[in-house]
Design an enzyme around this catalytic site. Structure first.
Site, mmCIF file in Angstrom:
data_model
loop_
_atom_site.group_PDB
_atom_site.id
_atom_site.type_symbol
_atom_site.label_atom_id
_atom_site.label_comp_id
_atom_site.label_asym_id
_atom_site.label_seq_id
_atom_site.Cartn_x
_atom_site.Cartn_y
_atom_site.Cartn_z
ATOM 1 N N CYS A 78 0.860 -1.187 0.000
ATOM 2 C CA CYS A 78 0.000 0.000 0.000
ATOM 3 C C CYS A 78 0.895 1.235 0.000
ATOM 4 C CB CYS A 78 -0.897 -0.002 1.223
ATOM 5 S SG CYS A 78 0.019 0.231 2.746
ATOM 6 N N GLU A 90 -0.116 -0.095 15.676
ATOM 7 C CA GLU A 90 -0.800 1.136 15.265
ATOM 8 C C GLU A 90 -1.703 1.643 16.387
ATOM 9 O OE1 GLU A 90 -2.927 1.039 11.454
ATOM 10 O OE2 GLU A 90 -4.412 2.362 12.354
ATOM 11 N N THR A 101 -6.671 1.391 11.056
ATOM 12 C CA THR A 101 -6.842 1.559 9.602
ATOM 13 C C THR A 101 -7.143 0.244 8.891
ATOM 14 O OG1 THR A 101 -4.446 1.356 9.343
ATOM 15 C CG2 THR A 101 -5.347 3.594 9.418
ATOM 16 N N HIS A 129 -1.976 -4.169 18.704
ATOM 17 C CA HIS A 129 -1.445 -3.828 17.370
ATOM 18 C C HIS A 129 -0.632 -2.543 17.491
ATOM 19 C CE1 HIS A 129 -1.205 -2.663 13.155
ATOM 20 N NE2 HIS A 129 -1.495 -3.945 12.867
ATOM 21 N N SER A 168 1.168 -5.579 2.833
ATOM 22 C CA SER A 168 2.598 -5.718 3.096
ATOM 23 C C SER A 168 3.245 -6.765 2.186
ATOM 24 C CB SER A 168 2.808 -6.102 4.577
ATOM 25 O OG SER A 168 2.032 -7.244 4.880
ATOM 26 N N HIS A 188 3.134 2.193 10.876
ATOM 27 C CA HIS A 188 2.151 2.069 11.949
ATOM 28 C C HIS A 188 2.166 3.265 12.892
ATOM 29 C CE1 HIS A 188 1.135 -1.878 10.771
ATOM 30 N NE2 HIS A 188 2.224 -2.504 11.218
ATOM 31 N N SER A 228 0.651 -10.910 9.127
ATOM 32 C CA SER A 228 0.030 -9.657 8.713
ATOM 33 C C SER A 228 -1.475 -9.714 8.964
ATOM 34 C CB SER A 228 0.303 -9.422 7.218
ATOM 35 O OG SER A 228 -0.558 -8.435 6.729
HETATM 36 FE FE1 F3S Z 1 -1.262 1.311 4.287
HETATM 37 FE FE2 F3S Z 1 -1.397 3.573 5.534
HETATM 38 FE FE3 F3S Z 1 -3.566 2.421 4.716
HETATM 39 S S1 F3S Z 1 -0.020 1.964 5.945
HETATM 40 S S2 F3S Z 1 -3.124 0.302 4.755
HETATM 41 S S3 F3S Z 1 -1.941 3.235 3.459
HETATM 42 S S4 F3S Z 1 -3.267 3.456 6.566
#
Ligand code: F3S
Length: 787
Positions: A12, A125, A161, A123, A264, A73, A220
């Site tokens: 991502c 994040e 997220t 987590h 990832s 994160h 993940s």
């Molecule tokens: Fe990736 Fe950021 Fe979304 S790490 S999954 S783009 S919140």
């Protein structure tokens, strides 16, 4: 075999950004550390370690000067503070979407809200978000956790997220249906679009496939969620975390294999899987990309960020409204989305809207446009001026007008352009101007197209036909790409917003103006430097700074000039005098000789009286010969000075082209006259000859004196005889004697004169040498005279 490959697969935006920052940092520093694994993928972590990117779980092992990278994160503020205290260099690679959540919870906590975080408590994040909430936050892993909440007056709910959307729905529903539900609840749906898109795509593909491959690490969370979704619709779902584990032997050839990948999962792994499948099957695999997400999507207003979120928190009505809508549908919590849809606005490509700058990172500007995802202005879309830096233009909190260029770029980002807004404004300004055809615009060459070049005039694309790019033929228009240009608008299609422009016209106008200015500077009587560019029979053309002037052959030198090339050479740098200017006819008369010293002024010094000089006979006239001492100075040898002997005509001794040595007899610069003597030079340079001639002359003088004496004696004798005859009486004389005598005397005198003339050849008394006249010489032409 058919393969359906998810369009949204691979890293991502946030993960790719963090990995690239880590790699770049390692390349610069050698070794860097990440606060926890930068990505939930073991093979990528291993690769990064080989490049110098190592993971640490605590800061204890780090020392002052070390570099720590905060992964996508994010991390709690305590990590930032510890780095400052311990002088550890910190590179913040927190995903901007996560960073936005930090700001939301920080502000919400400051405003006295209880922060609720929907997500996994352990987590990284969520740990980070909790830190930014200031310790007052509650983490809700599921709807069941809602029952454990204390009584809350007002709350702000955010989500991890990567949280599945249905988990968030269930949690919201649980809060809303609690007896002591907060009177004000602000829901911020901070689930990342990337996650949402991948999950919905996984669902769609798994419905169509006979087998699903979910690529990504087992550690993940988002990959595991994809596995879970796919399994619901396709029993034959596998989680592939390594290409080694890919076995397709048992698959029938008419299988439809769906492939999805977590955020990832590197692109490389997807390519490898496709390759392995291709090799194992030894057949061509038809790869079909899943449908791209719709460009036009609906946006829940409740996800508006930071400032707007806070405003909503303070004002209970919108929340109540949402609450009511949710209440009306709460019997079916799966209708949560439709409840949100009632409060949605639409975002579409080309839409111009105002946003608030959230941050400026690496030249990109992140903007809150009131959408569930923040917008990004890529570097190239910031301004039509490529030298402009985002950091210089914007800071956090600035209001900015942007255009949506793509609602979803595949990673869930809204792509924005500020440049287009500028361009639109410019168009409006442009079209509102009068006589734009007379104006000149700064532009930059953009790209070569058929028939010409596209140039950018402050964000507006203008077509420059190839013939209008320059005043000369341009073989390769690419040399103008990226180069500044000055354009004059030739044609404007106001309806289609098209411009045809010309640089050639600008160049011509500039050259004309420059020329005019140069003509203005040309002043008669002034001296200028120039370069001889061309030589013609009648003169030389001299470039005096963009203007060619003419040095006429008569102004080339003080003396006679047969051809200008005798004086000038092409490329020669000379100083000239402006003699005359005719601006209308664009003619300049130049003088060269006028700046040279006049040769006759120096003649007195150069040709001293008595000196011997050498020159070439250039002209012969009856009275002498002209000798060129230099190109502009001739001297005259009088005929009497041509030879040591007396000559009848000059040609007897000289011819044109002879080089002769002469003695200077007289110099008169005022009269421009030099008298020369070849005879004197001969005598001076040959003493023996001079002696011989002197002796001969002396002999001639002696003989002459003798003859004079004899004549005198004869005259005396004749006189005495005449006296005797006259004393005799007249009667004694015969009758006609007197006449006869007279006749005889006369006859005798005549015959005596004749005899004297005949017998005394060579005795003519010639005028002195210096008095000889050319006219006399011509009279004696052909007569032999005895010296
Ligand atoms: Fe990736 Fe950021 Fe979304 S790490 S999954 S783009 S919140």
């Amino acid at each position: 075999m058919r393969i359906i490959l998810a369009k949204n697969s691979g890293f991502c935006f946030g993960v790719r950004r963090a990995v690239e920052m880590a790699e770049q940092c390692a390349a610069e520093c050698g070794t860097v550390y990440t606060y926890g694994n930068i990505i939930h993928n073991e093979s990528v972590v291993q690769e990064l370690a080989e490049k110098g990117v190592h993971s640490v779980e605590t800061l204890e092992s780090l020392h002052a000067g070390d570099t720590l990278i905060v992964r996508a994160h994010g991390a709690p503020p305590a990590v930032y503070e510890a780095c400052t205290d311990r002088e550890i260099r910190l590179i913040d690679a927190t995903c901007p979407y996560v960073k936005r959540i930090h700001r939301i919870v920080e502000k919400a906590a400051e405003d006295g809200n209880t922060v609720l975080i929907a997500g996994k408590a352990n987590h990284p994040e969520v740990v980070g978000i909790r830190g930014w909430a200031g310790g007052s936050a509650f983490v809700l892993e599921s709807a069941a956790d809602v029952a454990e909440l204390p009584k809350i007056a007002k709350a702000v709910l955010v989500a991890q997220t990567t949280l599945p959307e249905d988990t968030l729905r269930a949690i919201i529903h649980a809060i809303e249906t609690r007896k002591d539900s907060p009177c004000v609840l602000q829901v911020c749906n901070t689930i990342c679009d990337t996650t949402r898109d991948r999950q919905s795509e996984a669902e769609e593909i798994s419905r169509r496939s006979t087998r699903m491959l979910v690529l990504g690490s087992k550690s993940s969370a988002n990959t595991q969620k994809l596995v879970e979704i796919c399994k619901k619709h396709c029993k034959n779902t596998e989680n592939i975390d390594s290409t080694d584990k890919l076995l397709l032997d048992k698959l029938p050839s008419d299988d439809i294999i769906g492939i999805v990948a977590g955020a990832s999962t590197p692109d490389r792994m997807i390519r490898e899987v496709l390759q392995v499948m291709s090799e194992q099957e030894k057949t061509t695999i038809e790869t079909i990309e899943a449908e791209a997400p719709a460009e036009e999507v609906v946006v829940p207003q409740a996800t508006q960020v930071t400032e707007e979120v806070v405003a909503a928190v303070e004002a209970p009505k919108p929340t109540v409204k949402v609450k009511e809508e949710l209440d009306s549908d709460h019997e079916d919590s799966s209708d949560f989305a439709s409840a949100f849809e009632k409060t949605m606005t639409r975002l579409h490509n080309g839409q111009v809207l105002e946003g608030t700058v959230i941050s400026v990172v690496d030249g990109e500007v992140f903007v809150n446009v009131g959408y569930k995802s923040d917008g990004v202005i890529p570097v190239g879309e910031l301004s039509s001026d490529s030298d402009v830096k985002a950091e210089d233009l914007f800071k956090e909190g600035d209001t900015i007008e942007v255009e949506v260029t793509k609602v979803n770029d595949g990673d869930g980002n809204v792509l924005l352009s500020r440049k287009n807004v500028e361009s639109k404004k410019l168009w409006d300004e442009l079209l509102s101007q009068e006589n734009i055809e007379e104006k000149i615009f700064d532009a930059v060459g953009k790209e070569v197209v058929k028939g010409g070049l596209i140039a950018d005039i402050s964000g507006i694309r203008a077509f420059v036909p190839a013939s209008q790019v320059s005043t000369k033929y341009i073989e390769n228009l690419n040399e103008f790409v990226g180069k500044p240009m000055k354009l004059k608008v030739l044609e404007v299609d106001r309806q289609r917003k098209r411009i045809v422009a010309s640089q050639k016209q600008v160049l011509i106008a500039e050259a004309a103006a420059e020329k005019h200015a140069k003509w203005e500077q040309i002043v008669v009587g002034s001296k200028v430097n120039g370069i001889v560019r061309r030589i013609a029979d009648f003169g030389a053309f001299v470039d005096i700074g963009g203007i060619d002037g003419l040095v006429h052959v008569t102004d080339a030198a003080w003396g006679r000039v047969k051809h200008p090339s005798d004086v000038f050479a092409i490329g020669q740098e000379i100083e000239v005098l402006i003699l005359n200017v005719d601006v209308e006819k664009e003619r300049v008369s130049l003088g060269y000789k006028q700046l040279q010293p006049k040769p006759w002024m120096l003649a007195g010094e150069k040709y001293a009286v008595g000196s011997i000089v050498e020159g070439k006979v250039v002209r012969i006239v009856p009275f002498g010969a002209f000798v060129a001492l230099e190109s502009t100075i001739d001297g005259l040898i009088h005929i009497s000075q041509v030879s040591v002997h007396r000559i009848a005509k000059v040609e007897d001794e000289l011819k044109v082209g002879d080089v002769v040595r002469c003695k200077v007899l007289e110099v008169s610069p005022e009269a421009k006259r030099i008298s020369l003597s070849r005879k004197e030079a001969l005598l001076e340079e040959d003493p023996a000859l001079a002696e011989q001639l002197a002796a001969e002359k002396a002999e001639r003088d002696r003989q002459y004196a003798e003859r004079q004496e004899q004549r005198q004696q004869q005259r005396d004798t004749q006189q005495s005889q005449q006296v005797q005859q006259s004393s005799q009486p007249r009667t004694d004389r015969p009758e006609r004697a007197p006449r006869a005598a007279s006749s005889d005397r006369s006859s005798s005198r005549d015959s005596g004169d004749r005899r004297r003339r005949n017998n005394e050849d060579g005795d003519y008394e010639l005028p002195p040498v210096q008095e000889a006249k050319t006219s006399l010489a011509s009279l004696f032409e052909g007569l032999k005279v005895d010296e």
